[in-house]
Scaffold this motif. Sequence first.
Motif, PDB file in Angstrom:
ATOM      1  N   ASN A   2      -1.300   6.785  30.666  1.00  0.00           N
ATOM      2  CA  ASN A   2      -2.341   5.822  30.993  1.00  0.00           C
ATOM      3  C   ASN A   2      -2.527   5.781  32.512  1.00  0.00           C
ATOM      4  O   ASN A   2      -1.603   5.444  33.246  1.00  0.00           O
ATOM      5  CB  ASN A   2      -1.928   4.451  30.450  1.00  0.00           C
ATOM      6  CG  ASN A   2      -3.038   3.434  30.572  1.00  0.00           C
ATOM      7  OD1 ASN A   2      -4.015   3.634  31.272  1.00  0.00           O
ATOM      8  ND2 ASN A   2      -2.852   2.322  29.898  1.00  0.00           N
ATOM      9  N   ALA A   4      -4.601   3.819  34.129  1.00  0.00           N
ATOM     10  CA  ALA A   4      -5.247   2.562  34.511  1.00  0.00           C
ATOM     11  C   ALA A   4      -4.521   1.927  35.690  1.00  0.00           C
ATOM     12  O   ALA A   4      -3.294   1.927  35.771  1.00  0.00           O
ATOM     13  CB  ALA A   4      -5.273   1.587  33.334  1.00  0.00           C
ATOM     14  N   SER A  50      -8.364   4.878  36.338  1.00  0.00           N
ATOM     15  CA  SER A  50      -9.327   3.953  35.749  1.00  0.00           C
ATOM     16  C   SER A  50      -9.084   2.581  36.387  1.00  0.00           C
ATOM     17  O   SER A  50      -8.070   1.942  36.121  1.00  0.00           O
ATOM     18  CB  SER A  50      -9.106   3.899  34.236  1.00  0.00           C
ATOM     19  OG  SER A  50      -9.894   2.899  33.669  1.00  0.00           O
ATOM     20  N   HIS A  52      -9.495  -1.320  37.276  1.00  0.00           N
ATOM     21  CA  HIS A  52      -9.877  -2.624  36.741  1.00  0.00           C
ATOM     22  C   HIS A  52      -9.617  -3.624  37.861  1.00  0.00           C
ATOM     23  O   HIS A  52      -8.476  -3.743  38.327  1.00  0.00           O
ATOM     24  CB  HIS A  52      -9.051  -2.961  35.505  1.00  0.00           C
ATOM     25  CG  HIS A  52      -9.165  -1.929  34.436  1.00  0.00           C
ATOM     26  ND1 HIS A  52     -10.082  -2.022  33.417  1.00  0.00           N
ATOM     27  CD2 HIS A  52      -8.504  -0.754  34.254  1.00  0.00           C
ATOM     28  CE1 HIS A  52      -9.967  -0.959  32.636  1.00  0.00           C
ATOM     29  NE2 HIS A  52      -9.017  -0.176  33.128  1.00  0.00           N
ATOM     30  N   ARG A  69     -19.017  -2.827  41.294  1.00  0.00           N
ATOM     31  CA  ARG A  69     -19.404  -2.431  39.935  1.00  0.00           C
ATOM     32  C   ARG A  69     -19.655  -0.928  39.761  1.00  0.00           C
ATOM     33  O   ARG A  69     -19.139  -0.328  38.818  1.00  0.00           O
ATOM     34  CB  ARG A  69     -20.632  -3.253  39.484  1.00  0.00           C
ATOM     35  CG  ARG A  69     -21.015  -3.026  38.054  1.00  0.00           C
ATOM     36  CD  ARG A  69     -19.896  -3.519  37.125  1.00  0.00           C
ATOM     37  NE  ARG A  69     -19.987  -2.870  35.849  1.00  0.00           N
ATOM     38  CZ  ARG A  69     -19.099  -2.019  35.358  1.00  0.00           C
ATOM     39  NH1 ARG A  69     -18.039  -1.695  36.036  1.00  0.00           N
ATOM     40  NH2 ARG A  69     -19.257  -1.475  34.184  1.00  0.00           N
ATOM     41  N   VAL A  72     -15.973   1.209  39.975  1.00  0.00           N
ATOM     42  CA  VAL A  72     -14.763   0.956  39.192  1.00  0.00           C
ATOM     43  C   VAL A  72     -15.105   0.891  37.704  1.00  0.00           C
ATOM     44  O   VAL A  72     -16.269   0.789  37.328  1.00  0.00           O
ATOM     45  CB  VAL A  72     -14.068  -0.355  39.636  1.00  0.00           C
ATOM     46  CG1 VAL A  72     -13.653  -0.287  41.097  1.00  0.00           C
ATOM     47  CG2 VAL A  72     -14.939  -1.569  39.389  1.00  0.00           C
ATOM     48  N   THR A  73     -14.091   0.934  36.878  1.00  0.00           N
ATOM     49  CA  THR A  73     -14.279   0.870  35.425  1.00  0.00           C
ATOM     50  C   THR A  73     -14.703  -0.528  34.995  1.00  0.00           C
ATOM     51  O   THR A  73     -15.577  -0.694  34.157  1.00  0.00           O
ATOM     52  CB  THR A  73     -12.966   1.253  34.716  1.00  0.00           C
ATOM     53  OG1 THR A  73     -12.558   2.531  35.196  1.00  0.00           O
ATOM     54  CG2 THR A  73     -13.148   1.286  33.214  1.00  0.00           C
ATOM     55  N   ARG A  74     -14.071  -1.531  35.573  1.00  0.00           N
ATOM     56  CA  ARG A  74     -14.338  -2.911  35.158  1.00  0.00           C
ATOM     57  C   ARG A  74     -14.142  -3.867  36.328  1.00  0.00           C
ATOM     58  O   ARG A  74     -13.184  -3.729  37.101  1.00  0.00           O
ATOM     59  CB  ARG A  74     -13.373  -3.279  34.034  1.00  0.00           C
ATOM     60  CG  ARG A  74     -13.497  -4.676  33.530  1.00  0.00           C
ATOM     61  CD  ARG A  74     -12.524  -4.907  32.383  1.00  0.00           C
ATOM     62  NE  ARG A  74     -12.581  -6.278  31.921  1.00  0.00           N
ATOM     63  CZ  ARG A  74     -11.535  -6.948  31.486  1.00  0.00           C
ATOM     64  NH1 ARG A  74     -10.361  -6.372  31.427  1.00  0.00           N
ATOM     65  NH2 ARG A  74     -11.659  -8.191  31.076  1.00  0.00           N
TER      66      ARG A  74
END
Length: 189
Positions: A2, A4, A50, A52, A69, A72-74
């Motif tokens: 992962n 993230a 990824s 967040h 925005r 980034v992913t979120r």
Amino acid sequence: MNDAKYIGLDVHQTTISATVLDSTGKLVMESILETKAATILQFVHGVHGSLHVTFEEGTCAAWLHDLLRPHVTRVLVCDPRRNALLKVGNKSDRIDSRKLAELLRSNLLRPVYHEQTGVRTVKELARSYLTITKDLTRVMTRLKAIYRSWAIPCAGQQVYAPRHRTEWLAKISEAGVRRRAELHSRSDP
């Protein structure tokens, strides 16, 4: 594996405290950033995976959301009043950004920001209207206070009317006070 990364930002007018955690909660990086678009984007582009990101709702929230925005992913803007864990224990910008990143990683934050540009425009127009109304009311109150302080009765709305301005200003004999009333008279409707 992962990839993230969870980024907590404690945002202030001139600086942002940033903490990056990986998917296991391990600290990857901490940094203090200038609250400037180029600096923030340089930081975000230096973190791989990824991404967040979270930060609390505040003065810069809409600007920062729109800035981040596309990169980034979120992006999650959260309500500071709902972040009870931030109030527990020691308090500092670095600790707050770390707690935000951890809450984001654990999916314990509730978003409050809505991306609808149309709604934001209406909100900004409403804020402008309220501000102008409050300012105008304040000036009108000050104008009447000037007349009352010189024992000049000023009931009603006539004191604000442009066509009666000269007549009302003539009632004040002191030049400095008359000038002050004149300046307030020019601000009202």
